[in-house]
Design an enzyme around this catalytic site. Structure first.
Site, PDB file in Angstrom:
ATOM      1  N   ASP B  51     -55.729   3.400 -71.870  1.00  0.00           N
ATOM      2  CA  ASP B  51     -56.057   1.967 -71.896  1.00  0.00           C
ATOM      3  C   ASP B  51     -56.846   1.575 -73.124  1.00  0.00           C
ATOM      4  O   ASP B  51     -56.742   0.451 -73.615  1.00  0.00           O
ATOM      5  CB  ASP B  51     -56.890   1.601 -70.653  1.00  0.00           C
ATOM      6  CG  ASP B  51     -56.004   1.178 -69.518  1.00  0.00           C
ATOM      7  OD1 ASP B  51     -56.234   1.625 -68.395  1.00  0.00           O
ATOM      8  OD2 ASP B  51     -55.078   0.385 -69.777  1.00  0.00           O
ATOM      9  N   ILE B  54     -54.507   0.482 -75.808  1.00  0.00           N
ATOM     10  CA  ILE B  54     -53.507  -0.539 -75.511  1.00  0.00           C
ATOM     11  C   ILE B  54     -54.198  -1.893 -75.516  1.00  0.00           C
ATOM     12  O   ILE B  54     -55.232  -2.064 -74.885  1.00  0.00           O
ATOM     13  CB  ILE B  54     -52.862  -0.315 -74.125  1.00  0.00           C
ATOM     14  CG1 ILE B  54     -52.239   1.066 -74.039  1.00  0.00           C
ATOM     15  CG2 ILE B  54     -51.802  -1.365 -73.851  1.00  0.00           C
ATOM     16  CD1 ILE B  54     -51.665   1.365 -72.677  1.00  0.00           C
ATOM     17  N   GLU B  90     -55.806  -2.829 -66.979  1.00  0.00           N
ATOM     18  CA  GLU B  90     -56.864  -3.519 -67.717  1.00  0.00           C
ATOM     19  C   GLU B  90     -56.205  -4.482 -68.687  1.00  0.00           C
ATOM     20  O   GLU B  90     -55.536  -4.057 -69.617  1.00  0.00           O
ATOM     21  CB  GLU B  90     -57.739  -2.500 -68.468  1.00  0.00           C
ATOM     22  CG  GLU B  90     -58.661  -1.740 -67.548  1.00  0.00           C
ATOM     23  CD  GLU B  90     -59.580  -0.772 -68.271  1.00  0.00           C
ATOM     24  OE1 GLU B  90     -59.776  -0.950 -69.484  1.00  0.00           O
ATOM     25  OE2 GLU B  90     -60.080   0.144 -67.626  1.00  0.00           O
ATOM     26  N   ASP B  92     -56.548  -7.135 -71.586  1.00  0.00           N
ATOM     27  CA  ASP B  92     -57.578  -7.413 -72.574  1.00  0.00           C
ATOM     28  C   ASP B  92     -57.683  -8.887 -72.920  1.00  0.00           C
ATOM     29  O   ASP B  92     -58.759  -9.423 -73.080  1.00  0.00           O
ATOM     30  CB  ASP B  92     -57.300  -6.591 -73.842  1.00  0.00           C
ATOM     31  CG  ASP B  92     -57.260  -5.108 -73.525  1.00  0.00           C
ATOM     32  OD1 ASP B  92     -56.225  -4.473 -73.758  1.00  0.00           O
ATOM     33  OD2 ASP B  92     -58.262  -4.613 -73.004  1.00  0.00           O
ATOM     34  N   HIS B 136     -40.472 -17.174 -74.486  1.00  0.00           N
ATOM     35  CA  HIS B 136     -39.382 -18.074 -74.855  1.00  0.00           C
ATOM     36  C   HIS B 136     -39.375 -18.212 -76.365  1.00  0.00           C
ATOM     37  O   HIS B 136     -40.412 -18.446 -76.975  1.00  0.00           O
ATOM     38  CB  HIS B 136     -39.601 -19.459 -74.225  1.00  0.00           C
ATOM     39  CG  HIS B 136     -39.381 -19.468 -72.757  1.00  0.00           C
ATOM     40  ND1 HIS B 136     -38.147 -19.340 -72.199  1.00  0.00           N
ATOM     41  CD2 HIS B 136     -40.254 -19.592 -71.731  1.00  0.00           C
ATOM     42  CE1 HIS B 136     -38.254 -19.376 -70.886  1.00  0.00           C
ATOM     43  NE2 HIS B 136     -39.516 -19.530 -70.569  1.00  0.00           N
ATOM     44  N   CYS B 178     -34.931 -15.290 -76.385  1.00  0.00           N
ATOM     45  CA  CYS B 178     -33.663 -15.838 -76.860  1.00  0.00           C
ATOM     46  C   CYS B 178     -33.669 -15.780 -78.385  1.00  0.00           C
ATOM     47  O   CYS B 178     -34.692 -16.058 -79.008  1.00  0.00           O
ATOM     48  CB  CYS B 178     -33.536 -17.306 -76.435  1.00  0.00           C
ATOM     49  SG  CYS B 178     -33.606 -17.515 -74.663  1.00  0.00           S
ATOM     50  N   SER B 204     -31.036 -14.649 -74.394  1.00  0.00           N
ATOM     51  CA  SER B 204     -31.299 -13.484 -73.546  1.00  0.00           C
ATOM     52  C   SER B 204     -31.377 -13.954 -72.117  1.00  0.00           C
ATOM     53  O   SER B 204     -32.046 -14.935 -71.816  1.00  0.00           O
ATOM     54  CB  SER B 204     -32.636 -12.846 -73.906  1.00  0.00           C
ATOM     55  OG  SER B 204     -32.554 -12.177 -75.110  1.00  0.00           O
ATOM     56  N   SER B 206     -31.882 -13.489 -67.832  1.00  0.00           N
ATOM     57  CA  SER B 206     -32.735 -12.778 -66.889  1.00  0.00           C
ATOM     58  C   SER B 206     -31.864 -11.977 -65.937  1.00  0.00           C
ATOM     59  O   SER B 206     -30.658 -12.196 -65.835  1.00  0.00           O
ATOM     60  CB  SER B 206     -33.589 -13.766 -66.101  1.00  0.00           C
ATOM     61  OG  SER B 206     -32.747 -14.619 -65.384  1.00  0.00           O
TER      62      SER B 206
END
Lengths: 567, 301
Positions: B51, B54, B90, B92, B136, B178, B204, B206
């Protein structure tokens, strides 16, 4: 049924490390069935450490006290720190009073040591560091939502400081609580989430509740009645109320497994005391199993209650199945609940997007005693309060506060701060009304979802409420943790804090797509209007022969060669 | 042979791994973008990145959203098979903190002095960084929280700043929006590899809705990426060419794209774990150590 005072022994450090200060960890869970059928569980984890944070010797060896918090306290010269994250609103009239009150969202208040020179700068850095520790957006706390209460937030630990310039208070009513806040909170515990009571803290059950609140409180406390030595106390508390219908499936029968999907198998090995208390004052109505011979009485929230105690440090508590799962089964309907003495509501009145009124109602349900309360309201600058319209009335008559502290707001710098000391007549409703006007924000100041509304933090009502039973004023006696949180100075009353609902107010919101619309429309008008006029004025027409067919084109080529005029 | 294997292990030249995972969408109906980001987070944590390395940015809270019928969970598969939120997460940057400015500040390291460590990208010139963006987007931009946008030129310039400040060794950029391929068109810094879920002019799509939760749970590209990553373990030797084949047009409906011309190594020799996992330095020894022999106490000082 014997009532026993259980003593706890301090965990002493190993003989060859006598120079390290002594630390002690206790954990406790209180289960209190509520009259509405819901059940209230309150966890407290307390670490007391004899280290002197303000002394010359730098504290470097951490054992039970979490290092991340210890470093924060030393670096920012913090005397007291109280931070809470709450989801949901505490329903006082249905559930009674909580052991540890907290407002919806995040609340942070800190008393700094008097050695701090730049309190505002230190406060800003402290909020940033805490936002990293607790994975919350505490960095949004700045001067626009920080206030310095002058009377409502006295130190909860030892300290005679009256200089309120070292106190800062802020709330973030919009802050959400989820597993990402629980994870670092659990990592501060000595046993983490591996042993003891903290194995019950599973997020999927805890957040599927009507009320969830987790808090961290750090304060200095006395070790002995004469207060010759002080130590630092860290309390991590978690309060949760499980709903009868969503978690209980409508059946009034609760067990540890039903609430937390876990059972207890051992105490935390680092704890000097690990206990579970179940409030059995209303015992004839429900049956508690497994039965325990240990009973204790405690005076908490002005009432003497009886508790069954399960001591997890004794192997006998777990029985033959090596796991403890308390079961509470109701046989008869409950009687009357003890009516909470102090209760409050708050709402916004008015219509339209220009003006409105904030109404705060404070209820005193005591039949014959009047008592004073301190009301603290911090209103953001974009709701411009008209303080000349402030009215306080009880039972229809004007009720003048004996103390008012008002700090007006400054646009984009400071919020309004209003603190009043009100005397509540017995058995009455006191209404505090103030009119406001909404401000127009700059377009960069709107949140990405402005149509949701803007939040106004909860008002805080602090009071010394008269107690039915004599309270215990000796703070160093061995008492359950839930009864020793708020210091008790006199026997006839106890301290209580009540939070109102936060308000959600709509501000006049512009249509953010308008700049794009305006550009499109203007460009279209310019293109059509000016372009047409320009064409009309400057376009010339020429006669153009249509292009001839193929035969004629070949004939024209031959004619060009011959030098003869074209067709 | 052993030396050759060891040489292959130390081929990449990086010493630490970082991941910056960003979900840029707000509101309940964009549940799938949070689920996308959390499934990459989960894979990356499972393969060894801790973590502290990241930086997870989620623009809205779906797990404890009041519309979520199962609080504290975010599911990626319908019928609630896999909870990608888990018990140990976690975040951030959350909520209103996820802005274009904060994202660029995290990448370039220009943060205010009081920013805590968990919110910083403390990478050096031997770090391999994985950057995952979802939300998006359109031709040349990515929308942040429905109120602002980041353009592909800004992103390319941010990576160039990172290169000049020696903030990465190699960087893998994955985007699931997309017209995602437009976001990596303008890159010009060395050692960048990019993957996108759709070409310019394509959307793209879903994956599947869950009727109990009421929204679409994941995007197709990340769904198949998650399935692909579930088969990877920390010592696996799968290379990048397999990653490029994830979600062909028959499954994704859009055509995933990738860009490797700025990358100095051959993608066939780059391991998936070079970016998604964490490096463990291992020293190979030839002598045997007897663990059952009694320990000798250290001499007293």
């Amino acid at each position: 049924m014997a009532i026993r005072r259980l003593k706890h022994t301090r965990t002493h450090a190993h003989a060859c490390m006598l120079q390290t200060p002594l630390d002690d960890f206790q954990e406790e869970l209180v289960i209190r069935p509520l009259h509405s059928g819901d059940i209230y569980a309150s966890f407290q984890f307390r670490t007391v450490w004899d280290a002197d944070f303000m002394g010359d010797q730098k504290v470097s060896h951490y054992r039970l006290f979490p290092k991340s918090l210890g470093q924060v306290i030393t670096k920012f010269s913090v005397r007291e720190l109280h931070i809470s994250f709450t989801q949901g609103y505490w329903r006082t009239m249905q559930w009674g009073q909580p052991y540890l009150p907290s407002p919806p969202g995040a609340e942070l208040w800190v008393w700094f040591q008097d050695t701090v020179t730049d309190v505002d700068g230190t406060w800003k850095e402290l909020t940033n560091v805490l936002s990293g520790i607790f994975c919350a957006s505490l960095n949004f706390i700045d001067s626009t939502n920080t206030v310095q209460p002058s009377a409502s937030f006295k130190p909860l630990g030892i300290g005679n400081v009256t200089d309120h310039s070292f106190l800062r208070y802020a709330t973030l009513p919009r802050e959400i609580v989820c597993t990402e806040n629980l994870t670092p909170w659990k990592k501060l515990l000595p046993c983490g989430s591996k042993a003891g009571l903290s194995v019950l803290l599973k997020s999927e059950k805890l957040f599927h509740s009507t009320f969830h609140s987790q808090a961290v409180h750090v304060r200095p406390v006395c070790q002995d009645p004469q207060c010759r030595t002080t130590s630092m106390e860290l309390r991590q508390t978690l309060n949760v109320v499980f709903d009868l219908h969503t978690s209980g499936q409508g059946k009034r029968e609760w067990s540890l497994f039903k609430m937390f999907s876990r059972t207890l198998t051992e105490a935390c090995p680092l704890a000097s005391s690990s206990k579970v208390y179940v409030d059995v004052t209303d015992n004839p109505q429900f049956e508690l199993s497994p039965a325990t011979p240990l009973l204790t009485q405690a005076v908490v929230l002005g009432d003497r209650r009886t508790y069954s105690v399960y001591d997890l440090t004794q192997q006998a508590s777990f029985g033959s199945s090596r796991s403890l799962n308390m079961l509470l089964r109701w046989k008869a309907a409950d009687g009357e609940m003890l009516r909470p003495l102090l209760h409050s509501e708050r709402y916004v009145a008015g219509y339209g997007l220009q003006a409105g009124e904030i109404h705060t109602l404070i209820y005193n349900h005591h039949p014959y005693r009047a008592f004073p309360v301190l009301l603290l309201s911090a209103v953001p600058w974009y709701l411009r309060l008209y303080i000349h319209t402030l009215t306080v009335s009880s039972k229809g008559k004007d009720n003048r506060p004996s103390y008012i502290h008002y700090q007006p707001s400054k646009d984009r710098e400071r919020p309004h701060l209003l603190e009043m000391l009100l005397q509540l007549p017995p058995n009455s409703v006191t209404e505090v009304t103030v009119e406001f006007e909404r401000a127009l924000l700059k377009w960069t100041e709107y949140t990405p979802d402005p149509n949701h509304g803007f939040y106004v933090g909860s008002s805080v009502i602090s009071a010394l409420v008269p107690s039915v039973v004599a309270m215990d004023t000796n703070s160093t006696l061995d008492r359950p943790l839930f009864s020793s949180f708020f210091p008790c100075k006199e026997e006839a009353s106890y301290f209580m804090r009540v939070y109102t609902e936060p308000l959600l107010v709509n501000l006049p919101t512009p249509d953010f797509s308008m700049p794009y619309n305006v550009i499109c429309l203007t460009c279209t008008v310019v293109a059509v209007g000016y372009g047409s006029l320009y064409n009309l004025l400057t376009r010339t027409f020429q006669v153009d022969e249509p292009s001839p067919g193929l035969a004629k084109r070949i004939a024209n080529v031959i004619r060009r060669f011959r030098g003869v005029p074209l067709l | 042979d052993l030396n050759d294997k060891a040489g292959q292990f130390f081929n990449s030249g990086h010493t630490n791994n970082w991941a910056v995972l960003v979900c840029t969408s707000r509101f309940w109906f964009n549940y799938r973008h949070v689920a996308n980001t959390l499934s990459v987070y989960r894979s990356v944590k499972r393969l060894g990145i801790p973590d502290s390395r990241i930086v997870l940015m989620l623009a809205d809270d779906m797990a404890c959203n009041h519309r979520n019928p199962k609080p504290a969970t975010v599911f990626s598969h319908k019928n609630m098979e896999l909870n990608v939120y888990g018990d140990d997460v976690e975040v951030d940057y959350r909520g209103y903190e996820v802005t274009v400015e904060n994202f660029l500040r995290v990448l370039t390291g220009r943060l205010p002095a009081s920013t805590p460590r968990s919110k910083r990208l403390l990478s050096d010139d031997r770090s391999n960084i994985l950057i995952y963006l979802t939300g998006h987007g359109g031709n040349g931009f990515l929308k942040f929280q429905d109120s602002e946008e980041i353009s592909n030129v800004e992103l390319a310039d941010a990576f160039e700043q990172m290169w000049q400040k020696r903030r990465y060794n190699e960087l893998l950029f994955i985007i699931d929006t997309c017209q995602g391929a437009s976001m990596y068109e303008r890159f010009y810094s060395p050692n960048l590899m990019a993957l996108a879920s759709s070409q310019v002019g394509e959307d793209s799509l879903s994956h599947q809705p869950d009727l109990a939760i009421g929204v679409h749970l994941m995007d197709r590209y990340t769904f198949y990426l998650l399935e692909f990553l579930e088969d990877i373990h920390p010592s696996s030797t799968t290379n990048m060419n397999q990653l490029f084949k994830v979600c062909p047009k028959s499954q994704c409906v859009s055509t995933p794209g990738h860009r490797t011309d700025l990358f100095l190594r051959d993608p066939g020799r780059v391991l998936i774990t070079d970016f998604f996992g964490s490096v463990r330095k291992v020293e190979i020894t030839m002598e045997t150590i007897n663990l059952s022999s009694p320990m000798e106490p250290l001499p007293e000082r």
